[in-house]
Design an enzyme around this catalytic site. Structure first.
Site, PDB file in Angstrom:
ATOM      1  N   GLU A 350       0.794  -1.240   0.000  1.00  0.00           N
ATOM      2  CA  GLU A 350       0.000   0.000   0.000  1.00  0.00           C
ATOM      3  C   GLU A 350       0.826   1.289   0.000  1.00  0.00           C
ATOM      4  O   GLU A 350       0.558   2.203   0.772  1.00  0.00           O
ATOM      5  CB  GLU A 350      -0.952  -0.001   1.204  1.00  0.00           C
ATOM      6  CG  GLU A 350      -1.866  -1.212   1.219  1.00  0.00           C
ATOM      7  CD  GLU A 350      -2.753  -1.286   2.469  1.00  0.00           C
ATOM      8  OE1 GLU A 350      -2.644  -0.400   3.334  1.00  0.00           O
ATOM      9  OE2 GLU A 350      -3.549  -2.235   2.555  1.00  0.00           O
ATOM     10  N   GLU A 473      -6.410 -10.763  -0.967  1.00  0.00           N
ATOM     11  CA  GLU A 473      -7.295 -10.479   0.174  1.00  0.00           C
ATOM     12  C   GLU A 473      -8.746 -10.370  -0.284  1.00  0.00           C
ATOM     13  O   GLU A 473      -9.483  -9.478   0.146  1.00  0.00           O
ATOM     14  CB  GLU A 473      -6.867  -9.164   0.861  1.00  0.00           C
ATOM     15  CG  GLU A 473      -5.406  -9.135   1.260  1.00  0.00           C
ATOM     16  CD  GLU A 473      -4.972  -7.845   1.948  1.00  0.00           C
ATOM     17  OE1 GLU A 473      -5.840  -7.076   2.395  1.00  0.00           O
ATOM     18  OE2 GLU A 473      -3.751  -7.623   2.054  1.00  0.00           O
TER      19      GLU A 473
HETATM   20  O1  9MR Z   1      -7.732  -8.085   8.490  1.00  0.00           O
HETATM   21  C1  9MR Z   1      -6.943  -7.127   9.165  1.00  0.00           C
HETATM   22  C2  9MR Z   1      -7.728  -6.571  10.345  1.00  0.00           C
HETATM   23  O2  9MR Z   1      -7.911  -7.575  11.320  1.00  0.00           O
HETATM   24  C3  9MR Z   1      -6.976  -5.399  10.961  1.00  0.00           C
HETATM   25  O3  9MR Z   1      -7.781  -4.793  11.938  1.00  0.00           O
HETATM   26  C4  9MR Z   1      -6.624  -4.394   9.888  1.00  0.00           C
HETATM   27  C5  9MR Z   1      -5.851  -3.254  10.478  1.00  0.00           C
HETATM   28  O4  9MR Z   1      -5.089  -2.589   9.517  1.00  0.00           O
HETATM   29  O5  9MR Z   1      -5.868  -5.043   8.885  1.00  0.00           O
HETATM   30  C6  9MR Z   1      -6.610  -5.996   8.214  1.00  0.00           C
HETATM   31  O6  9MR Z   1      -5.907  -6.475   7.117  1.00  0.00           O
HETATM   32  C7  9MR Z   1      -5.598  -5.516   6.121  1.00  0.00           C
HETATM   33  C8  9MR Z   1      -4.410  -6.029   5.377  1.00  0.00           C
HETATM   34  O7  9MR Z   1      -3.350  -6.227   6.244  1.00  0.00           O
HETATM   35  C9  9MR Z   1      -3.990  -5.064   4.281  1.00  0.00           C
HETATM   36  N1  9MR Z   1      -5.065  -4.756   3.418  1.00  0.00           N
HETATM   37  C10 9MR Z   1      -6.289  -4.308   4.060  1.00  0.00           C
HETATM   38  C11 9MR Z   1      -6.719  -5.334   5.081  1.00  0.00           C
HETATM   39  C12 9MR Z   1      -8.052  -4.933   5.666  1.00  0.00           C
HETATM   40  O8  9MR Z   1      -7.943  -3.758   6.413  1.00  0.00           O
END
Ligand code: 9MR
Length: 645
Positions: A350, A473
């Protein structure tokens, strides 16, 4: 609850027999459809509180059975509490099974203003004690009360076999706490659907199919059954392999103090170990997510002396920290898990905004913040290339390196990624693009975003790069409070997207769905996944496999754990008190019932023989029930029965 028959039965029968737990806990015979089988229930009427304890040396709590001000007789009184975190506590891992979900329920009374929290404490795989709150704000204002007694609703808890010294405890305020009707029931087990094909098997010749997990999922059997059947092509740790989980602040600071070198970050995989152990045991390939990210990365990592309030370090220091961090990360993984196939790694996550520009310099801020400490220190996105160069240098063989992003179909971002990837490809340091694919199915297929067409075009562009693509994802939301029609649109949308992925299968090596069941998703309110909270495949699941060959599942249908069977002597199946051909908890229950109330509960002649497993020849005793319980807990093997011949 206090008046229920099972309580009296078990309390009497177990008074002399419960060696396994230190108390005369009630090993009950009740089977309730709503909350499952009762495993322990304490009403404290016998005055015994020894199954409960305070929380160690510094906890001043004294525990006793009291009867002044109770609802109905005696209760557990926790007095002398001098700190908010003082107990009472109840240990679980010496009495209950790992990987099994339980409900805890109880009645609690404090002062009218007391705010209680039901919490959980355990030592993780690294021996570090961790805490988490199961239910907060338990107060007379928030929950139904009888005379000030607050009824705590059944609250789920489970633990893995790596967790040791697992306790639940009540905390909050320093006033006396009264506890009564403390009950643990087993969450009824659910069979997942066996008459559908495993998703990973449908696409076995095309790409890996996997999911993201957090360690809590490991103790939910139906969740893990779904993972095994559908998603065991790949696992990504939902949070546990991100910088904030891996970087060890205290160890970083200690290393700096000891050596004067502040460029060698110290790391731990303590949080990820339960997941990685699962993957190792089940031979599941792992996607590493993620090394270099603006989010879930502590600001102190970029500060002088690793201090929260330190100045930003210079670029040179940060480059050295980055290299040593990436080196340590891979070295530790290879050392701990030489057998795991770490087949992919999101090196940078990102880094470009939707317009294709770097993020703003600055501290991380709230979730969703556009700030990046990497940009703060480097001035721009020039941290990306060294990250890939270091990853290439230290990643294990076979671990492909990806740039990963969301909104990867937005023009500005797409162009920036393509430009960056072309350059990194020429330098030989990148292997692929991770398309996160957090998508939105809306009221209609046409209004869903991105459109299937837009997504398909992005796939075309990334495929043209000649790099691998992974869908890292995937999820696609419904509107809030979705109707059946919304789930139908979601299914059609998923199909469009999945068909587009399938059409690019020659460029795609893995498709990862971001979670297993809707209720466990980071976007749970919008039901974005393929399985619902009842572990049932949704229309979206059925739509994406439509038109594909459905192989016979390579996993034989799993049934609930097979009951223990013992060797037999003649017709005697030791332990099988109810003569149903199995040795299980029900046999122990029947023995206890029989001992306390022979008018209501009987054993057949064969049942009497089968039941006599401990001190064999001395007839049926409570000790026999305990021994069968110990078989169930794995302390004895069923084939050891009878013991003490
Ligand atoms: O699934 C993850 C969630 O449990 C966390 O709270 C969140 C915090 O940033 O991150 C989520 O995973 C993210 C992933 O690492 C990167 N892409 C976006 C995902 C959803 O936020």
């Amino acid at each position: 609850m206090k008046k229920k028959h099972f309580n009296r039965i078990a309390a009497a029968a177990l008074a002399s027999a419960m060696l396994m737990s230190s108390a005369n806990a009630v090993f009950a015979a009740d089977d309730s459809a709503a909350t499952g089988k009762v495993i322990f229930s304490f009403d404290f009427e016998d005055g015994d509180v020894s199954a409960f304890c305070n929380r160690g040396e510094n906890d001043t709590t004294e525990l006793s059975a009291a009867d002044e001000g109770g609802i109905d007789g005696k209760y557990l009184l926790a007095s002398g509490r001098s700190k908010e975190w003082n107990g009472p506590a109840f240990r679980l891992d010496d009495k209950l099974e790992p990987y099994t979900e339980y409900y805890i329920s109880a009645k609690v009374k404090g002062k009218y203003y007391t705010n209680v929290t039901l919490s959980n404490q355990f030592d993780n795989a690294d021996g570090v004690t961790k805490y988490n709150n199961l239910l907060q704000n338990i107060s007379q204002q928030n929950y139904p009360t009888e005379d000030g007694w607050v009824t705590i609703p059944p609250t789920k808890i489970s633990f893995t076999d790596e967790m040791k010294n697992v306790y639940v405890y009540f905390e909050g305020g320093t006033d006396d706490l009264f506890i009564d009707d403390f009950t643990i029931t087993e969450v009824p087990s659910v069979e997942i659907e066996q008459d559908i094909p495993g998703l990973k098997d449908v696409f076995v010749n095309d790409f890996k199919v996997g999911t993201a997990l957090t360690p809590a999922a490991l103790s939910s059997k139906p969740t893990m059954d779904i993972v095994e059947k559908h998603f065991s092509g790949s696992i990504t740790a939902g949070n546990e392999m991100k910088p904030d989980a891996v970087l060890d602040k205290a160890a970083c600071q200690a290393y700096f103090e000891e050596t004067g070198d502040d460029t060698v970050p110290q790391i731990t995989f303590g949080a990820a170990k339960p997941l990685l152990n699962y993957c190792q045991k089940n031979n599941i390939p792992v996607r590493i997510h993620t090394l270099v990210w603006h989010s879930q990365t502590p600001d102190w990592f970029f500060k002088v002396g690793y201090a929260d309030d330190g100045e930003w370090v210079d670029k040179e220091t940060m480059l050295a920290r980055m290299e040593n961090y990436i080196k340590a990360y891979f070295e530790e993984l290879i050392k701990l898990y030489p057998d795991i196939d770490f087949y992919a790694c999101d090196v940078v996550n990102e880094a470009w905004n939707d317009q294709g520009a770097p993020r703003n310099p600055g501290e991380q801020g709230d979730h969703g913040s556009n700030n990046s400490a990497w940009v703060q220190v480097f001035g721009d996105n020039s941290f990306i290339e060294p990250a890939f160069t270091f990853a290439r240098k230290y990643a294990p063989e076979g671990c492909k390196l990806y740039y990963n992003d969301f909104n990867e179909y937005m023009d500005g971002k797409l162009n920036a990624i393509v430009e960056m990837a072309t350059d990194l490809k020429a330098k030989g340091v990148i292997d692929g693009i991770g398309m996160q694919s957090h998508l939105d199915a809306r009221q209609s297929l046409d209004s869903s975003f991105p459109s299937v067409n837009m997504y398909n075009k992005a796939l075309d562009k990334y495929a043209e790069l000649g790099l691998d693509i992974q869908i890292t994802e995937l999820d696609a939301t419904t509107p809030e409070n979705p109707t059946d029609a919304d789930f139908k649109v979601q299914a059609d949308y998923y199909k469009g997207i999945w068909d587009s992925i399938y059409a690019h299968k020659d460029s795609i090596s893995a498709v990862i769905v971001w979670g297993v069941t809707d209720d466990g998703s980071w976007r749970a309110k919008k039901y974005p996944l393929l399985f619902d909270a009842d572990y049932k495949a949704k229309p979206a699941f059925h739509s994406i496999i439509e038109g594909h060959d459905v192989p016979i599942s390579t996993n034989p249908p799993k049934t609930t754990e097979s009951p223990v069977t013992t060797t037999t002597t003649g017709d005697t199946l030791y332990g099988d008190a109810n003569c149903d051909g199995k040795v299980e908890i029900a046999d122990a229950t029947l023995i206890l019932q029989f001992l306390t109330n022979k008018d209501e509960y009987s054993l057949t002649t064969q049942g009497m023989k089968n039941a006599d497993v401990s001190g064999n020849g001395d007839g049926v005793t409570a000790q026999d029930a305990l021994t069968i319980q110990q078989v169930d807990a794995g302390i004895y093997k069923a084939s050891d029965l009878p013991i003490n011949k």
